[in-house]
Design a protein around this motif. Structure first.
Motif, short mmCIF file in Angstrom:
data_model
loop_
_atom_site.label_atom_id
_atom_site.label_comp_id
_atom_site.label_asym_id
_atom_site.label_seq_id
_atom_site.Cartn_x
_atom_site.Cartn_y
_atom_site.Cartn_z
N ALA A 3 0.85 -1.19 0.00
CA ALA A 3 0.00 0.00 0.00
C ALA A 3 0.88 1.23 0.00
O ALA A 3 1.94 1.27 0.63
CB ALA A 3 -0.90 0.00 1.23
N ILE A 4 0.44 2.23 -0.73
CA ILE A 4 1.12 3.52 -0.71
C ILE A 4 0.35 4.41 0.23
O ILE A 4 -0.85 4.66 0.04
CB ILE A 4 1.18 4.12 -2.13
CG1 ILE A 4 2.01 3.22 -3.03
CG2 ILE A 4 1.76 5.53 -2.07
CD1 ILE A 4 2.03 3.63 -4.48
N LEU A 5 1.02 4.87 1.27
CA LEU A 5 0.37 5.71 2.26
C LEU A 5 0.31 7.15 1.77
O LEU A 5 1.26 7.64 1.16
CB LEU A 5 1.14 5.66 3.58
CG LEU A 5 1.20 4.31 4.27
CD1 LEU A 5 2.13 4.38 5.48
CD2 LEU A 5 -0.19 3.88 4.70
N PRO A 6 -0.78 7.85 2.05
CA PRO A 6 -0.81 9.29 1.75
C PRO A 6 0.35 9.97 2.47
O PRO A 6 0.73 9.56 3.59
CB PRO A 6 -2.16 9.73 2.32
CG PRO A 6 -2.98 8.48 2.37
CD PRO A 6 -2.01 7.36 2.64
N GLN A 7 0.94 10.98 1.87
CA GLN A 7 2.14 11.62 2.41
C GLN A 7 1.98 12.09 3.86
O GLN A 7 2.89 11.86 4.67
CB GLN A 7 2.62 12.76 1.51
CG GLN A 7 4.07 13.15 1.78
CD GLN A 7 5.03 11.98 1.56
OE1 GLN A 7 5.02 11.34 0.52
NE2 GLN A 7 5.86 11.70 2.56
N PRO A 8 0.86 12.72 4.24
CA PRO A 8 0.74 13.12 5.65
C PRO A 8 0.80 11.94 6.62
O PRO A 8 1.34 12.05 7.72
CB PRO A 8 -0.62 13.82 5.73
CG PRO A 8 -0.92 14.23 4.33
CD PRO A 8 -0.27 13.20 3.45
N VAL A 9 0.28 10.79 6.21
CA VAL A 9 0.30 9.60 7.06
C VAL A 9 1.71 9.03 7.12
O VAL A 9 2.22 8.70 8.20
CB VAL A 9 -0.70 8.54 6.54
CG1 VAL A 9 -0.64 7.28 7.38
CG2 VAL A 9 -2.12 9.12 6.52
N ALA A 10 2.38 8.94 5.97
CA ALA A 10 3.77 8.46 5.94
C ALA A 10 4.67 9.36 6.78
O ALA A 10 5.52 8.87 7.54
CB ALA A 10 4.27 8.38 4.50
N ASP A 11 4.47 10.67 6.67
CA ASP A 11 5.26 11.62 7.47
C ASP A 11 5.00 11.44 8.96
O ASP A 11 5.93 11.51 9.77
CB ASP A 11 4.95 13.06 7.06
CG ASP A 11 5.44 13.40 5.66
OD1 ASP A 11 6.27 12.64 5.10
OD2 ASP A 11 4.99 14.44 5.12
#
Length: 155
Positions: A3-11
């Motif tokens: 899964a590719i996490l949305p950037q705010p979640v990954a951050d």
């Protein structure tokens, strides 16, 4: 399929260090704080196989976890809520887990520089992967109780 996490979640995951892991066992529910490193949407952690949470996970791999700060202002609350399954890592997977963990926590990634007490503790732990089956990102800056479910691959 990762899964590719949305950037705010990954951050958010990259910027935090401790998750509270909730398990269920013969003695009832249990929660433990563990340091983690991210690997996509999975979370890598180490722990003693004799800890209560690991004994619980050996009987039932299902768990829940949260990652959050101690906020005073409810409107600023952000965090992760997830449920998934934990597996103990062996062989190359355990080596890769230690590498990922060492990138986040350099003292673990450089065995020659580890203080003796930490080296002795590391010799007794095992590596684990929490694979989320449901994953939510809470962001009260978008409204009280705002929670987005992150789509994860099935299987």
């Amino acid at each position: 399929m990762q899964a590719i996490l949305p950037q705010p979640v990954a951050d958010y995951l990259a910027g935090h260090h401790v998750m509270t892991l909730a398990t269920q066992g013969a003695e009832g529910p249990w929660a433990a704080a563990v340091f983690y490193a991210g690997d996509g949407c999975s979370l890598i952690f180490l722990s003693s196989p004799t800890s209560r949470h690991c004994l619980n996970l050996a009987q039932d791999a299902r768990c829940a976890a949260t990652i959050q700060e101690d906020y005073r202002d409810w409107a600023r609350i952000k965090g992760i809520q997830l449920e998934g399954r934990v597996s103990e890592l062996q062989g190359d997977e355990a080596v890769r887990a230690q590498q990922l963990y060492g990138e986040k926590f350099p003292i673990v990634g450089q065995p020659e520089n580890v203080p003796p007490a930490i080296a002795a503790a590391l010799a007794k732990v095992r590596w684990f992967r929490l694979v989320p089956e449901r994953f939510h990102f809470i962001d009260n800056s978008k409204g009280f109780g705002h929670r987005d479910e992150i789509a994860l691959p099935q299987g």
